[in-house]
Design a protein around this motif. Structure first.
Motif, PDB file in Angstrom:
ATOM      1  N   ARG A 335       0.835  -1.198   0.000  1.00  6.93           N
ATOM      2  CA  ARG A 335       0.000   0.000   0.000  1.00  6.93           C
ATOM      3  C   ARG A 335       0.869   1.247   0.000  1.00  6.93           C
ATOM      4  N   ALA A 336       0.212   2.409  -0.017  1.00  6.51           N
ATOM      5  CA  ALA A 336       0.895   3.693   0.126  1.00  6.51           C
ATOM      6  C   ALA A 336       0.547   4.291   1.483  1.00  6.51           C
ATOM      7  N   ILE A 337       1.420   5.164   1.977  1.00  4.99           N
ATOM      8  CA  ILE A 337       1.194   5.821   3.271  1.00  4.99           C
ATOM      9  C   ILE A 337       0.314   7.057   3.059  1.00  4.99           C
ATOM     10  N   PRO A 338      -0.886   7.110   3.657  1.00  3.32           N
ATOM     11  CA  PRO A 338      -1.757   8.279   3.477  1.00  3.32           C
ATOM     12  C   PRO A 338      -1.337   9.445   4.366  1.00  3.32           C
ATOM     13  N   ILE A 339      -1.766  10.637   3.993  1.00  3.18           N
ATOM     14  CA  ILE A 339      -1.369  11.845   4.711  1.00  3.18           C
ATOM     15  C   ILE A 339      -1.839  11.812   6.160  1.00  3.18           C
ATOM     16  N   ASP A 340      -2.990  11.188   6.437  1.00  2.00           N
ATOM     17  CA  ASP A 340      -3.513  11.200   7.802  1.00  2.00           C
ATOM     18  C   ASP A 340      -2.773  10.218   8.712  1.00  2.00           C
ATOM     19  N   TRP A 341      -1.774   9.507   8.180  1.00  2.00           N
ATOM     20  CA  TRP A 341      -0.935   8.645   9.012  1.00  2.00           C
ATOM     21  C   TRP A 341       0.326   9.361   9.484  1.00  2.00           C
ATOM     22  N   THR A 342       0.543  10.587   9.024  1.00  2.00           N
ATOM     23  CA  THR A 342       1.765  11.306   9.382  1.00  2.00           C
ATOM     24  C   THR A 342       1.521  12.244  10.557  1.00  2.00           C
ATOM     25  N   ASP A 343       2.609  12.661  11.218  1.00  2.00           N
ATOM     26  CA  ASP A 343       2.472  13.492  12.406  1.00  2.00           C
ATOM     27  C   ASP A 343       3.234  14.802  12.239  1.00  2.00           C
ATOM     28  N   TYR A 344       3.420  15.511  13.355  1.00  2.87           N
ATOM     29  CA  TYR A 344       4.054  16.827  13.331  1.00  2.87           C
ATOM     30  C   TYR A 344       5.522  16.771  12.920  1.00  2.87           C
ATOM     31  N   ASN A 345       6.117  15.578  12.934  1.00  5.41           N
ATOM     32  CA  ASN A 345       7.498  15.440  12.464  1.00  5.41           C
ATOM     33  C   ASN A 345       7.579  15.191  10.959  1.00  5.41           C
ATOM     34  N   GLY A 346       6.423  15.088  10.319  1.00  8.26           N
ATOM     35  CA  GLY A 346       6.404  14.904   8.888  1.00  8.26           C
ATOM     36  C   GLY A 346       6.612  13.480   8.420  1.00  8.26           C
ATOM     37  N   HIS A 347       6.562  12.526   9.358  1.00  8.85           N
ATOM     38  CA  HIS A 347       6.700  11.126   8.959  1.00  8.85           C
ATOM     39  C   HIS A 347       5.611  10.283   9.618  1.00  8.85           C
ATOM     40  N   MET A 348       5.563   9.032   9.263  1.00 13.76           N
ATOM     41  CA  MET A 348       4.517   8.130   9.743  1.00 13.76           C
ATOM     42  C   MET A 348       4.580   7.996  11.267  1.00 13.76           C
ATOM     43  N   ASN A 349       3.441   8.230  11.898  1.00 16.62           N
ATOM     44  CA  ASN A 349       3.367   8.148  13.355  1.00 16.62           C
ATOM     45  C   ASN A 349       3.526   6.702  13.816  1.00 16.62           C
ATOM     46  N   ASP A 385       1.856 -10.068  22.232  1.00 15.43           N
ATOM     47  CA  ASP A 385       3.081  -9.288  22.433  1.00 15.43           C
ATOM     48  C   ASP A 385       3.614  -8.841  21.074  1.00 15.43           C
ATOM     49  N   THR A 386       4.119  -7.613  21.002  1.00 14.94           N
ATOM     50  CA  THR A 386       4.785  -7.132  19.786  1.00 14.94           C
ATOM     51  C   THR A 386       6.047  -6.364  20.172  1.00 14.94           C
ATOM     52  N   HIS A 387       7.044  -6.481  19.322  1.00 14.87           N
ATOM     53  CA  HIS A 387       8.269  -5.696  19.481  1.00 14.87           C
ATOM     54  C   HIS A 387       8.598  -5.078  18.122  1.00 14.87           C
ATOM     55  N   THR A 388       8.602  -3.751  18.075  1.00 15.94           N
ATOM     56  CA  THR A 388       8.850  -3.041  16.823  1.00 15.94           C
ATOM     57  C   THR A 388      10.218  -2.368  16.856  1.00 15.94           C
ATOM     58  N   LYS A 389      10.923  -2.437  15.739  1.00 17.31           N
ATOM     59  CA  LYS A 389      12.170  -1.699  15.560  1.00 17.31           C
ATOM     60  C   LYS A 389      11.979  -0.722  14.402  1.00 17.31           C
ATOM     61  N   PHE A 390      12.270   0.551  14.645  1.00 16.65           N
ATOM     62  CA  PHE A 390      12.163   1.583  13.624  1.00 16.65           C
ATOM     63  C   PHE A 390      13.557   1.823  13.041  1.00 16.65           C
ATOM     64  N   LEU A 391      13.716   1.530  11.775  1.00 12.16           N
ATOM     65  CA  LEU A 391      15.034   1.592  11.142  1.00 12.16           C
ATOM     66  C   LEU A 391      15.192   2.792  10.212  1.00 12.16           C
ATOM     67  N   ASP A 392      14.090   3.279   9.668  1.00 10.43           N
ATOM     68  CA  ASP A 392      14.142   4.439   8.773  1.00 10.43           C
ATOM     69  C   ASP A 392      12.767   5.087   8.760  1.00 10.43           C
ATOM     70  N   GLU A 393      12.654   6.254   8.139  1.00  9.60           N
ATOM     71  CA  GLU A 393      11.395   6.995   8.124  1.00  9.60           C
ATOM     72  C   GLU A 393      10.504   6.572   6.955  1.00  9.60           C
ATOM     73  N   CYS A 394       9.187   6.765   7.143  1.00  7.60           N
ATOM     74  CA  CYS A 394       8.200   6.642   6.074  1.00  7.60           C
ATOM     75  C   CYS A 394       7.445   7.959   5.992  1.00  7.60           C
ATOM     76  N   HIS A 395       7.201   8.429   4.766  1.00  2.00           N
ATOM     77  CA  HIS A 395       6.524   9.700   4.565  1.00  2.00           C
ATOM     78  C   HIS A 395       5.249   9.511   3.750  1.00  2.00           C
ATOM     79  N   ALA A 396       4.404  10.531   3.758  1.00  4.94           N
ATOM     80  CA  ALA A 396       3.153  10.471   2.986  1.00  4.94           C
ATOM     81  C   ALA A 396       3.454  10.169   1.527  1.00  4.94           C
TER      82      ALA A 396
END
Length: 472
Positions: A335-349, A385-396
């Protein structure tokens, strides 16, 4: 087999048509004599690529190839659909349509984006009159789904089916009429707005505020008559008409009168519009518009209402595909990342990553037979249980895929490892997710049904030869 669309006229409307077709998997050939046409088209396409995919929870088809032709003849020769979007001058349209029919296939559909001319006017002197019809869109064509179809019934029926297939809402107008349906409403509002400005009652911004903070929101999801039916209360539409009908006799409007567009009035409107919106370039305004439309239409998806219901239907069509080959990595989300998934930092929340992992697990559950019917039977999987690792940014607008690995899938336990990848194939996030199979009646863990356990074992066996993910 890839379909081909020819776009004759690459302005705002033609560019929107090209984007809608191309992002729906059609090859597109464009003819426009403007030397700046390719630059303008690419700017429209950039906005469309950022916004249209964000309306879907699944990946759109692979984008079609876009080419520019030096002549109308070369643009239309192999086209299945030809869309004329020339200026609203009938003689010009007649010349272009004659050129199109001289060089196109007899079975090609020829739609005109005209907002005012009737099919009978467009068809004057045509070689095959029934081939030409009105296909009137709304800007931006790549986001707004409505297309007004006017013309030969068999021709517009074919057009209806093709437009539906690319996620649009074709409306077949029962009889030809000047300005079709929607523009007659817009013209009425425009006339009233001009008088309000001329008489010093409101500015351009105040008129826009009256629409966007008031009835525009109601119309956006219920339209006119359904809105007024609600206004009639329990007694319904008949009561509304009885209560408010007499107002139609009052001298409220000037719909049959138009103020003279003097230089003074034009300057007044232009100055007010510059004060209202002049801080933004036209491309910035287009992106603001697109982001707002995507957010509103996505909100309606959650309610399965209006334009949102249409988008859900189109997602279902896009999702319909052959059974996955389990000897290959499991693609659980695309899929694509929609604009309403982004936050004040400009990337996916970060909260949206959880939704992606949940969607990935749901996709795997459907693959093993733990689908909606299974859940209705009283059995399901719960995430423990979930464990997430954030490795890079995603943008709209970023395209993502999730590769899901089954690390454990025997008995009650299901352990998954998800890798979220960007369009370049780089891993931008991972999730280690542990789920337990449960009875929805007792809310306690239990073994899955035999057919689910068997399917799970089959998939695990098919995946055995694949490389294992790192850092699980």
């Amino acid at each position: 087999m890839t379909k081909i669309a020819a776009i004759i006229g690459g302005g705002v409307i033609g560019g929107g048509w090209a984007a809608r077709f191309a992002l729906s998997g059609w090859d597109v050939t464009i003819f426009d004599p403007d030397p700046q046409a390719e630059r303008k088209m690419n700017e429209v396409l950039a906005n469309a690529r950022r916004s249209l995919p964000a309306l879907s929870e699944v990946a759109l088809p692979l984008e079609g190839q876009i080419t520019f032709a030096p002549t109308i003849a070369e643009a239309v020769s192999n086209a299945d659909w030809i869309q004329e979007s020339a200026p609203e001058r009938l003689e010009m349209k007649h010349s272009i349509l004659h050129d199109i029919q001289t060089h196109c296939r007899a079975d090609a559909l020829i739609g005109s984006s005209t907002s005012g001319f009737k099919p009978s006017e467009l068809q004057q002197g045509a070689q095959r009159p029934a081939q030409i019809f009105v296909a009137h869109p709304f800007n931006p064509v790549y986001l707004l789904p409505l297309i007004e179809l006017v013309g030969d019934d068999a021709t517009t029926t074919r057009a209806h089916d093709m437009l539906t297939d690319i996620g649009m809402k074709p409306l077949k107008v029962r009889k030809e009429i000047d300005a079709h349906i929607a523009d007659r409403f817009l013209e009425a509002v425009w006339r009233e707005a001009l008088w309000l400005i001329k008489d010093g009652i409101a500015t351009t911004e105040e008129i826009d505020d009256a629409i966007r903070f008031g009835f525009g929101l109601r119309w956006g999801q219920m339209g006119l008559f359904e809105t007024y039916r609600v206004a009639g209360g329990e007694a319904g539409m008949a009561h509304f008409i009885v209560q408010f009908g007499p107002c139609l006799q009052w001298p409220w409007t000037k719909l049959m009168d138009v103020p003279e567009l003097t230089d003074e009035l034009v300057t007044m409107i232009a100055d007010q519009s510059d004060a209202q919106s002049g801080a933004h370039s036209i491309r910035e305004l287009e992106r603001i518009r697109d982001d707002n439309l995507v957010s509103m239409m996505r909100s309606l998806k959650g309610r399965d209402w209006g334009a949102g219901a249409l988008l859900n239907e189109h997602d279902a069509r896009l999702s319909a595909q052959a059974a996955p080959d389990f000897t290959k990595p499991i693609i659980s989300v695309a899929r694509a990342i929609p604009i309403d998934w982004t936050d004040y930092n400009g990337h996916m929340n970060e909260s949206r990553y959880g939704q992606v992992w949940s969607d990935a697990a749901d996709a795997l559950m459907n693959m093993i037979g733990a689908d909606a019917d299974y859940i209705k039977s009283g059995l399901s999987y719960f995430t423990v249980d979930t464990h997430t690792k954030f490795l890079d940014e995603c943008h709209a607008g970023d395209a993502i895929t999730v590769v899901t690995h089954i690390l454990e899938g025997t008995g009650k336990k299901l352990r998954l490892f998800h890798e979220m990848k960007n369009a370049s194939g780089d891993v931008v996030a991972t999730c280690n997710q542990f789920l337990l199979h449960v009875s929805l009646e007792t809310r306690k863990s239990c073994d899955p049904a035999p057919h689910v356990a068997e399917k799970m074992a089959t998939i695990i066996a098919a995946q055995a030869a694949l490389p294992k993910p790192e850092n699980t």
